[in-house]
Design a protein around this motif. Structure first.
Motif, mmCIF file in Angstrom:
data_model
loop_
_atom_site.group_PDB
_atom_site.id
_atom_site.type_symbol
_atom_site.label_atom_id
_atom_site.label_comp_id
_atom_site.label_asym_id
_atom_site.label_seq_id
_atom_site.Cartn_x
_atom_site.Cartn_y
_atom_site.Cartn_z
ATOM 1 N N GLN A 199 19.150 22.899 11.770
ATOM 2 C CA GLN A 199 18.521 22.477 10.513
ATOM 3 C C GLN A 199 17.458 23.454 10.055
ATOM 4 O O GLN A 199 17.339 23.737 8.860
ATOM 5 N N VAL A 200 16.722 24.020 10.979
ATOM 6 C CA VAL A 200 15.707 25.004 10.593
ATOM 7 C C VAL A 200 16.377 26.252 10.019
ATOM 8 O O VAL A 200 15.970 26.762 8.970
ATOM 9 N N LEU A 201 17.407 26.749 10.697
ATOM 10 C CA LEU A 201 18.094 27.942 10.203
ATOM 11 C C LEU A 201 18.775 27.702 8.858
ATOM 12 O O LEU A 201 18.797 28.589 8.006
ATOM 13 N N ALA A 202 19.322 26.511 8.668
ATOM 14 C CA ALA A 202 20.015 26.202 7.420
ATOM 15 C C ALA A 202 19.047 25.787 6.311
ATOM 16 O O ALA A 202 19.383 25.842 5.133
ATOM 17 N N GLY A 203 17.859 25.341 6.693
ATOM 18 C CA GLY A 203 16.890 24.889 5.694
ATOM 19 C C GLY A 203 17.269 23.559 5.053
ATOM 20 O O GLY A 203 16.841 23.267 3.941
ATOM 21 N N LYS A 204 18.036 22.758 5.769
ATOM 22 C CA LYS A 204 18.435 21.433 5.273
ATOM 23 C C LYS A 204 18.342 20.439 6.419
ATOM 24 O O LYS A 204 18.490 20.793 7.579
ATOM 25 N N HIS A 205 18.129 19.190 6.059
ATOM 26 C CA HIS A 205 17.959 18.151 7.067
ATOM 27 C C HIS A 205 19.252 17.865 7.825
ATOM 28 O O HIS A 205 20.324 17.755 7.227
ATOM 29 N N VAL A 206 19.100 17.712 9.143
ATOM 30 C CA VAL A 206 20.154 17.170 9.994
ATOM 31 C C VAL A 206 19.513 16.008 10.743
ATOM 32 O O VAL A 206 18.617 16.206 11.559
ATOM 33 N N LEU A 207 19.943 14.807 10.418
ATOM 34 C CA LEU A 207 19.398 13.619 11.059
ATOM 35 C C LEU A 207 20.199 13.314 12.312
ATOM 36 O O LEU A 207 21.424 13.216 12.273
ATOM 37 N N GLU A 208 19.506 13.155 13.408
ATOM 38 C CA GLU A 208 20.153 12.883 14.693
ATOM 39 C C GLU A 208 20.200 11.384 14.935
ATOM 40 O O GLU A 208 19.156 10.724 14.951
ATOM 41 N N ALA A 209 21.386 10.856 15.114
ATOM 42 C CA ALA A 209 21.571 9.438 15.430
ATOM 43 C C ALA A 209 22.252 9.350 16.792
ATOM 44 O O ALA A 209 23.467 9.246 16.887
ATOM 45 N N PHE A 210 21.455 9.431 17.839
ATOM 46 C CA PHE A 210 21.968 9.299 19.198
ATOM 47 C C PHE A 210 21.739 7.874 19.677
ATOM 48 O O PHE A 210 20.665 7.300 19.445
ATOM 49 N N VAL A 211 22.713 7.338 20.366
ATOM 50 C CA VAL A 211 22.569 6.049 21.040
ATOM 51 C C VAL A 211 22.928 6.317 22.497
ATOM 52 O O VAL A 211 24.076 6.634 22.807
ATOM 53 N N HIS A 212 21.939 6.215 23.365
ATOM 54 C CA HIS A 212 22.123 6.545 24.775
ATOM 55 C C HIS A 212 22.762 5.374 25.519
ATOM 56 O O HIS A 212 22.396 4.217 25.302
#
Length: 158
Positions: free
Chosen positions: A90-103
Motif C-alpha cells: 500500500q505504501v509503494l502503490a500510494g493506495k489503501h489496502v485494508l487487511e481483514a484477517f481472521v485468525h
C-alpha cells in the motif's frame, strides 16, 4: 467507473471474498459508480502481490485483503510477514489496502467463527467503500474504539 479490489485465499476455510463482494454489492452505486474486482491466491503470503497488481493493473482505488491464518506458531509468524508485505504494497502503490484477517484461534466454535468472518470482512468492505465515497463516516467514528468483527471497545473517558 471506480474499482474496489478484493483478494482472498484458498487456505481460508470460509469464502471471505464472496462475503466482501456481497457486502459491496449492497452499497449505493454498485454497478454504476463502482464495481468489485476479485482475485484469489493460494495463501496469505501471496496477498500483497495480488493487492498491488489489482491497484496497478486493474486500477483499483482501494483493495481489501482477506486472509485466515492458522492457529499454530508458524502461522502467526506467516501472518505477521503477510501484514508487512501488505503494508509495503500500500505504501509503494500510494493506495489503501485494508487487511481483514481472521485468525483461527480467535473462536473455537465453527458457527461463531464463520459469523466472526462475516462481520469482520463485511465491516472492512464498508470501510473500503467509505474511504472512497463517504470519508465523513470514518471521521464520525474517530476515537470511538470501533472494532470490526467484535464488540466495540468504546472511547476512553476524558
Amino acid at each position: 467507473m471506480d474499482r474496489i479490489g478484493v483478494v482472498d485465499t484458498m487456505f481460508a476455510r470460509v469464502d471471505m471474498g464472496s462475503i466482501a463482494e456481497n457486502r459491496l454489492a449492497g452499497m449505493e452505486g454498485f454497478g454504476e459508480r463502482f464495481k468489485a474486482v476479485r482475485r484469489t491466491v493460494p495463501g496469505i503470503r501471496d496477498l500483497a502481490v495480488a493487492c498491488r497488481q489489482l491497484i496497478e493493473r486493474e486500477n483499483c482505488e482501494v483493495v481489501l485483503a482477506c486472509g485466515m491464518p492458522g492457529g499454530d506458531d508458524l502461522d502467526r509468524i506467516r501472518a505477521h510477514e503477510a501484514s508487512q508485505g501488505i503494508m509495503m504494497a500500500q505504501v509503494l502503490a500510494g493506495k489503501h489496502v485494508l487487511e481483514a484477517f481472521v485468525h483461527a484461534q480467535e473462536e473455537p466454535d465453527p458457527v461463531k467463527f464463520t459469523e466472526l468472518c462475516r462481520q469482520r470482512v463485511g465491516a472492512h468492505a464498508v470501510n473500503a467503500y467509505w474511504l472512497l465515497y463517504a470519508p465523513e463516516e470514518l471521521r464520525k467514528r474517530a476515537g470511538q474504539g470501533v472494532r470490526q468483527g467484535g464488540p466495540d471497545a468504546g472511547p476512553l473517558p476524558g
